[in-house]
Design a protein around this motif. Structure first.
Motif, short mmCIF file in Angstrom:
data_model
loop_
_atom_site.label_atom_id
_atom_site.label_comp_id
_atom_site.label_asym_id
_atom_site.label_seq_id
_atom_site.Cartn_x
_atom_site.Cartn_y
_atom_site.Cartn_z
N LYS A 93 0.83 -1.20 0.00
CA LYS A 93 0.00 0.00 0.00
C LYS A 93 0.87 1.26 0.00
O LYS A 93 0.48 2.28 -0.56
CB LYS A 93 -0.97 0.01 1.18
N TYR A 94 2.07 1.18 0.60
CA TYR A 94 2.96 2.34 0.60
C TYR A 94 3.50 2.63 -0.81
O TYR A 94 3.71 3.78 -1.17
CB TYR A 94 4.11 2.14 1.58
N VAL A 95 3.72 1.59 -1.58
CA VAL A 95 4.17 1.76 -2.96
C VAL A 95 3.09 2.45 -3.77
O VAL A 95 3.34 3.40 -4.51
CB VAL A 95 4.54 0.40 -3.59
N TRP A 96 1.85 2.00 -3.60
CA TRP A 96 0.73 2.60 -4.34
C TRP A 96 0.48 4.04 -3.90
O TRP A 96 0.12 4.89 -4.72
CB TRP A 96 -0.53 1.76 -4.21
N GLN A 97 0.69 4.32 -2.61
CA GLN A 97 0.57 5.70 -2.14
C GLN A 97 1.61 6.59 -2.81
O GLN A 97 1.32 7.72 -3.20
CB GLN A 97 0.73 5.77 -0.62
N ALA A 98 2.83 6.10 -2.94
CA ALA A 98 3.89 6.88 -3.57
C ALA A 98 3.60 7.09 -5.06
O ALA A 98 3.81 8.18 -5.59
CB ALA A 98 5.24 6.19 -3.39
N ILE A 99 3.12 6.06 -5.74
CA ILE A 99 2.81 6.17 -7.16
C ILE A 99 1.68 7.18 -7.39
O ILE A 99 1.68 7.92 -8.37
CB ILE A 99 2.45 4.79 -7.74
N GLY A 100 0.74 7.25 -6.47
CA GLY A 100 -0.39 8.17 -6.62
C GLY A 100 -0.13 9.58 -6.10
O GLY A 100 -0.98 10.45 -6.26
N ASP A 101 1.02 9.83 -5.52
CA ASP A 101 1.32 11.14 -4.93
C ASP A 101 1.90 12.07 -6.00
O ASP A 101 2.94 11.79 -6.60
CB ASP A 101 2.33 10.97 -3.79
N TRP A 102 1.24 13.19 -6.23
CA TRP A 102 1.67 14.13 -7.26
C TRP A 102 3.04 14.74 -6.94
O TRP A 102 3.78 15.11 -7.85
CB TRP A 102 0.63 15.23 -7.47
N LYS A 103 3.39 14.82 -5.67
CA LYS A 103 4.66 15.43 -5.29
C LYS A 103 5.86 14.60 -5.78
O LYS A 103 6.91 15.15 -6.07
CB LYS A 103 4.73 15.61 -3.78
N ILE A 104 5.68 13.31 -5.91
CA ILE A 104 6.75 12.44 -6.43
C ILE A 104 7.08 12.86 -7.86
O ILE A 104 8.25 12.97 -8.23
CB ILE A 104 6.31 10.96 -6.39
N TYR A 105 6.06 13.10 -8.66
CA TYR A 105 6.28 13.43 -10.07
C TYR A 105 6.85 14.83 -10.23
O TYR A 105 7.70 15.06 -11.10
CB TYR A 105 4.97 13.25 -10.86
#
Length: 129
Positions: A93-105
């Motif tokens: 779930k932490y991986v999916w949270q990171a993938i969905g976080d706009w700040k990462i991009y």
């Protein structure tokens, strides 16, 4: 990061001199200069990888250069940095949270913009000049 950029700068500074020296080895041992590049870099890589067994420690508990007090401090720091997530507490779930976080991009775009400029200058400017 400072060590990484310093070594990259040194590689750029001495890479041309080293390449010129290797180019002069054309015909040595019946081999072309380009073959010597692979031989010398391969030998150096093998030496570094074999010496790494004795110089790189896998965990603070096995590092002989640390005193007991230093070992405890490093362990405490690792535990504090780890926070509530342990080595066995991985959850997808932490991986999916990171993938969905706009700040990462946004962070990815900022870093790529900076690194493209830095490396285009440091790697190609000496060749262009």
């Amino acid at each position: 990061m400072a060590l990484f950029f310093s070594v990259a700068t040194l590689a750029g500074a001495f890479g041309g001199i080293l390449a010129r020296g290797i180019a002069e080895m054309n015909g040595v041992g019946g081999r072309s200069a380009w073959a010597w590049i692979f031989i010398l870099e391969g030998v150096l890589s093998k030496l570094v990888s074999m010496s790494a067994y004795w110089f790189i420690y896998d965990y603070p508990a096995t590092a002989r250069f640390l005193t007991e007090k230093e070992r405890d401090e490093v362990q405490r720091g690792l535990t504090a940095d780890n926070g509530h997530l342990g080595n066995n507490d991985f959850n997808m779930k932490y991986v999916w949270q990171a993938i969905g976080d706009w700040k990462i991009y946004v962070h990815m775009v900022i870093r790529m913009a900076g690194f493209c400029l830095i490396y285009s200058f440091s790697l190609f400017l000496p060749t262009i000049i």
